[in-house]
Motif scaffolding. Structure first.
Motif, mmCIF file in Angstrom:
data_model
loop_
_atom_site.group_PDB
_atom_site.id
_atom_site.type_symbol
_atom_site.label_atom_id
_atom_site.label_comp_id
_atom_site.label_asym_id
_atom_site.label_seq_id
_atom_site.Cartn_x
_atom_site.Cartn_y
_atom_site.Cartn_z
ATOM 1 N N HIS A 14 5.244 1.037 20.032
ATOM 2 C CA HIS A 14 5.307 -0.494 19.735
ATOM 3 C C HIS A 14 4.663 -0.994 19.104
ATOM 4 O O HIS A 14 3.890 -1.545 18.758
ATOM 5 C CB HIS A 14 4.384 -1.521 20.993
ATOM 6 N N ALA A 15 4.229 0.129 17.323
ATOM 7 C CA ALA A 15 3.063 -0.182 16.928
ATOM 8 C C ALA A 15 3.809 -0.813 15.548
ATOM 9 O O ALA A 15 5.280 -0.399 15.185
ATOM 10 C CB ALA A 15 2.906 1.422 15.644
ATOM 11 N N GLN A 16 3.153 -1.944 15.494
ATOM 12 C CA GLN A 16 3.871 -2.890 13.753
ATOM 13 C C GLN A 16 3.392 -2.981 13.109
ATOM 14 O O GLN A 16 2.016 -2.732 12.540
ATOM 15 C CB GLN A 16 3.716 -4.001 14.563
ATOM 16 N N LEU A 17 3.641 -1.570 11.942
ATOM 17 C CA LEU A 17 2.756 -1.604 10.950
ATOM 18 C C LEU A 17 2.645 -2.416 9.898
ATOM 19 O O LEU A 17 3.400 -3.663 9.459
ATOM 20 C CB LEU A 17 3.991 -0.344 9.589
ATOM 21 N N GLU A 18 1.423 -2.865 9.544
ATOM 22 C CA GLU A 18 1.306 -4.389 8.883
ATOM 23 C C GLU A 18 0.680 -3.749 7.061
ATOM 24 O O GLU A 18 1.735 -4.303 6.415
ATOM 25 C CB GLU A 18 0.302 -4.720 9.390
ATOM 26 N N ARG A 19 0.017 -3.369 7.051
ATOM 27 C CA ARG A 19 -0.410 -2.265 5.263
ATOM 28 C C ARG A 19 -0.886 -1.438 5.613
ATOM 29 O O ARG A 19 -2.041 -1.022 6.604
ATOM 30 C CB ARG A 19 -1.249 -3.286 4.517
ATOM 31 N N LEU A 20 -1.267 -0.316 3.746
ATOM 32 C CA LEU A 20 -2.022 0.548 4.338
ATOM 33 C C LEU A 20 -2.878 -0.403 3.311
ATOM 34 O O LEU A 20 -2.791 -0.779 2.561
ATOM 35 C CB LEU A 20 -0.667 1.655 3.068
ATOM 36 N N GLU A 21 -4.404 0.993 3.513
ATOM 37 C CA GLU A 21 -5.505 0.143 2.906
ATOM 38 C C GLU A 21 -6.149 1.617 1.740
ATOM 39 O O GLU A 21 -6.399 2.730 2.292
ATOM 40 C CB GLU A 21 -6.469 -0.229 3.762
ATOM 41 N N GLY A 66 0.516 -1.779 0.434
ATOM 42 C CA GLY A 66 0.108 0.298 0.354
ATOM 43 C C GLY A 66 0.990 1.406 -0.732
ATOM 44 O O GLY A 66 0.467 2.190 -0.004
ATOM 45 N N LEU A 67 2.324 1.446 -0.062
ATOM 46 C CA LEU A 67 3.101 2.418 0.370
ATOM 47 C C LEU A 67 2.972 3.066 -1.023
ATOM 48 O O LEU A 67 3.171 4.571 -1.389
ATOM 49 C CB LEU A 67 4.846 1.751 0.748
ATOM 50 N N GLU A 68 2.669 2.658 -2.125
ATOM 51 C CA GLU A 68 2.952 3.146 -3.723
ATOM 52 C C GLU A 68 1.165 4.312 -3.858
ATOM 53 O O GLU A 68 0.674 5.002 -3.998
ATOM 54 C CB GLU A 68 2.852 2.113 -4.745
ATOM 55 N N LEU A 69 0.499 4.215 -2.398
ATOM 56 C CA LEU A 69 -0.954 4.374 -3.159
ATOM 57 C C LEU A 69 -1.093 6.416 -3.119
ATOM 58 O O LEU A 69 0.285 6.571 -2.056
ATOM 59 C CB LEU A 69 -1.964 4.232 -1.725
ATOM 60 N N PRO A 70 -1.584 6.509 -3.961
ATOM 61 C CA PRO A 70 -1.717 8.253 -3.798
ATOM 62 C C PRO A 70 -2.091 8.668 -1.876
ATOM 63 O O PRO A 70 -3.017 8.082 -1.640
ATOM 64 C CB PRO A 70 -2.737 8.725 -4.815
ATOM 65 N N GLY A 71 -1.742 9.685 -1.710
ATOM 66 C CA GLY A 71 -1.405 9.779 -0.472
ATOM 67 C C GLY A 71 -0.579 9.750 0.192
ATOM 68 O O GLY A 71 -0.437 10.151 1.812
ATOM 69 N N VAL A 72 0.097 9.195 -0.060
ATOM 70 C CA VAL A 72 0.777 8.964 1.185
ATOM 71 C C VAL A 72 2.546 9.086 0.382
ATOM 72 O O VAL A 72 2.481 9.819 -0.784
ATOM 73 C CB VAL A 72 1.675 7.307 0.454
ATOM 74 N N HIS A 73 3.584 10.197 1.483
ATOM 75 C CA HIS A 73 3.850 11.537 0.915
ATOM 76 C C HIS A 73 5.666 10.988 1.796
ATOM 77 O O HIS A 73 4.675 10.200 2.912
ATOM 78 C CB HIS A 73 3.519 12.859 1.587
ATOM 79 N N VAL A 74 6.416 11.390 1.295
ATOM 80 C CA VAL A 74 7.654 11.636 2.514
ATOM 81 C C VAL A 74 7.723 12.652 2.676
ATOM 82 O O VAL A 74 7.298 13.728 2.276
ATOM 83 C CB VAL A 74 9.368 11.298 1.334
ATOM 84 N N GLY A 120 -9.596 4.939 -4.436
ATOM 85 C CA GLY A 120 -8.349 4.430 -4.746
ATOM 86 C C GLY A 120 -7.194 5.681 -3.455
ATOM 87 O O GLY A 120 -6.213 4.928 -3.955
ATOM 88 N N ARG A 121 -7.146 6.417 -2.752
ATOM 89 C CA ARG A 121 -6.359 6.552 -3.120
ATOM 90 C C ARG A 121 -6.124 6.768 -0.866
ATOM 91 O O ARG A 121 -7.301 5.523 -0.471
ATOM 92 C CB ARG A 121 -6.332 7.847 -2.202
ATOM 93 N N VAL A 122 -5.130 6.340 -0.470
ATOM 94 C CA VAL A 122 -4.608 5.777 0.937
ATOM 95 C C VAL A 122 -6.108 6.437 1.978
ATOM 96 O O VAL A 122 -6.417 7.328 1.900
ATOM 97 C CB VAL A 122 -3.554 6.058 1.837
ATOM 98 N N GLY A 123 -6.525 5.164 2.546
ATOM 99 C CA GLY A 123 -7.593 5.778 3.342
ATOM 100 C C GLY A 123 -7.622 5.243 4.552
ATOM 101 O O GLY A 123 -7.852 5.346 6.139
ATOM 102 N N ALA A 124 -6.483 3.637 5.431
ATOM 103 C CA ALA A 124 -6.067 3.698 6.491
ATOM 104 C C ALA A 124 -5.140 2.918 6.765
ATOM 105 O O ALA A 124 -4.086 2.443 5.670
ATOM 106 C CB ALA A 124 -7.447 2.516 7.215
ATOM 107 N N VAL A 125 -4.493 2.551 7.968
ATOM 108 C CA VAL A 125 -3.277 1.827 8.417
ATOM 109 C C VAL A 125 -3.891 1.369 9.264
ATOM 110 O O VAL A 125 -4.861 1.803 10.128
ATOM 111 C CB VAL A 125 -2.678 3.095 9.355
#
Ligand SMILES: Cc1cc2nc3c(=O)[nH]c(=O)nc-3n(C[C@H](O)[C@H](O)[C@H](O)COP(=O)(O)OP(=O)(O)OC[C@H]3O[C@@H](n4cnc5c(N)ncnc54)[C@H](O)[C@@H]3O)c2cc1C
Length: 435
Positions: free
Chosen positions: A220-227, A126-134, A232-237
């Motif tokens: 202690h947050a283990q990132l699993e995926r972006l939804e 999900g890292l490639e979704l629009p709405g994901v920034h650096v 079609g943009r990022v909606g949740a983590v």
């Protein structure tokens, strides 16, 4: 001491018009032995700006123009050719010529790689979704500012910042301050914020302060995926423990990776960074590297303090001056979040030989912890009143025996220095004997 062995009247090409590349130019222009021709090629469209100030820019505490270090006219006035918006794509070391992505070719006698680094990206779906920034350059800051003013989800929006280090904290606070009513969550994989710089007490104070301001902090947050959302943009983590955080903007700030692809293609010696010696020279004597793209004795860089020392060494070297080689030194950390004052350097976890001195005033939110070995300061964590931080850092760098002022050390620089001065004046002064 190193004496440069080549004439300073050569064509020097600097790749990268960022903090290191620009500072090198500033250092060279004042030197009589500066190379007769200097060309700077930068991939970013804007002339060098103060990257550090992207955080206050995002937070709405500074204007864009205040970040510019020097404009194109200044370069022209110095007789320096500045090529912006072009990426150097190849270096032919045999004929000492480089090529840009615009098809330009340029011969060099000396080449400096100051290509910096890029944000690291976690390998999650999900890292490639629009709405994901650096958060690395002006475009990133402007995209985040735009988002905070026009959140995709409406009603203030919700942003998730991944990474609880310096950059993640500054991004999260910047978004919180900018976004009217935006919910900002911060994910930290470790058990505490800024775990590389702060001990548990200082990190706890920082976390309480930021929570009170409204940041939603998850350790202690283990990132699993972006939804993806319906648009079609990022909606949740999603986190590994089942937590789902709504997010129409995600900022990834988990660390940096040196930009070494160009050097690697040119077959230079590259580990994590471009390997350089104490004159900032790579495996090829005609090519130097400095800043976040280089690696010296196994160390890579993420703060400007050591980079400024590299610039001094390399500028002198390129101007044919005699100069001491670059030496690694510890760096101190500060956080640029207004209203939060912290200062830290040295090791975080004491070892059995460390003497630990600590002071904590929970009412005032003031905390100081010093680590000493045989009377000499090795590490400090200050939260709240950090005025004495630079003094502690100086004492640590100079290896001063602080035994004579131990009783006043936690009171701060003025009291401790007075005791040190007193002991220096006495006939049997331990500090003098040690020096
Ligand atoms: C938001 C933010 C806040 C920060 N705050 C602090 C702070 O408070 N204190 C601190 O000490 N440090 C801070 N830093 C880190 C500091 O900005 C960096 O250490 C510093 O910018 C490194 O300088 P550099 O020249 O090596 O890399 P950069 O400044 O990144 O410059 C590298 C330049 O090279 C260009 N480039 C890359 N490849 C090519 C190519 N092939 N051809 C042409 N050009 C190329 C890039 O586009 C870039 O412009 C912060 C960083 C950020 C992003």
């Amino acid at each position: 001491m190193h004496q440069a062995t080549y004439p300073p009247t050569e064509h020097l090409v600097i790749v990268g018009n960022g903090m290191a590349g620009h500072r090198l130019v500033e250092a060279l222009v004042g030197k009589p032995g500066r190379p007769s021709r200097i060309t700077v090629i930068g991939e970013e469209p804007d002339p060098a700006y103060n990257r550090i100030l992207l955080s206050p820019l995002l937070a709405g505490e500074m204007e864009r123009d205040a970040l510019t270090l020097r404009d194109a006219n200044w370069y022209a006035d110095q007789g320096i050719e500045l090529i912006l918006g072009e990426r150097v794509s190849d270096i032919d070391r045999q004929v000492q010529r480089l090529t840009t992505d615009a098809g330009r070719t340029l011969a060099y006698d000396r080449l400096v790689l100051a290509t910096g680094s890029s944000p690291a990206r976690p390998p999650v779906p999900g890292l490639e979704l629009p709405g994901v920034h650096v958060f690395r350059d002006l475009d990133d800051a402007e995209a985040l500012i735009h988002y905070s003013q026009n959140p995709a989800g409406g009603r203030g929006g919700s942003a998730v910042v991944i990474g609880g280090g310096l950059l993640g904290l500054e991004a999260a606070e910047g978004l919180r301050k900018r976004g009217q009513g935006m919910r900002v969550s911060l994910l930290q994989r470790d058990d505490r914020l800024m775990n590389r710089q702060l001990d548990a007490t200082a990190a706890g104070l920082l976390e309480s302060e930021l929570r009170e301001r409204g940041l939603d902090i998850h350790t202690h947050a283990q990132l699993e995926r972006l939804e993806a959302g319906a648009d079609g943009r990022v909606g949740a983590v999603h986190l590994a423990d089942g937590t789902r955080l709504a997010a129409d903007c995600v900022v990834v700030a988990i660390g940096i990776v040196p930009n070494v692809a160009l050097a690697r293609r040119a077959d230079l010696d590259v580990n994590r960074g471009i390997v350089v010696d104490e004159t900032l020279t790579s495996a090829d004597p005609a090519i130097h590297a400095l800043g976040e793209c280089c690696e010296f004795q196994g160390t890579t860089y993420g703060l400007v303090e050591p980079i400024w020392r590299q610039v001094e060494v390399l500028a002198a070297h390129l101007a044919g001056e005699t100069v001491d080689g670059y030496v690694e030194q510890p760096s101190a950390t500060k956080l640029k979040v207004s209203g939060v004052s912290l200062y830290a350097f040295g090791p975080i976890d004491p070892d059995p030989e460390h003497e630990v001195l600590a002071y904590h005033d929970p009412e005032q939110g003031d905390y100081r912890r010093l680590l000493l070995r045989n009377g000499r300061l090795e590490g400090a964590v200050l939260y709240g009143d950090t005025a004495s931080g630079p003094w502690y850092f100086e004492q640590a760098l100079a290896g001063v025996d602080l035994g004579p002022c131990r009783a006043a050390l936690l009171l701060g620089a003025t009291d401790a220095q007075a005791l040190l001065d007193e002991s220096n004046e006495s006939p049997h002064c331990p500090a003098k004997e040690a020096a």
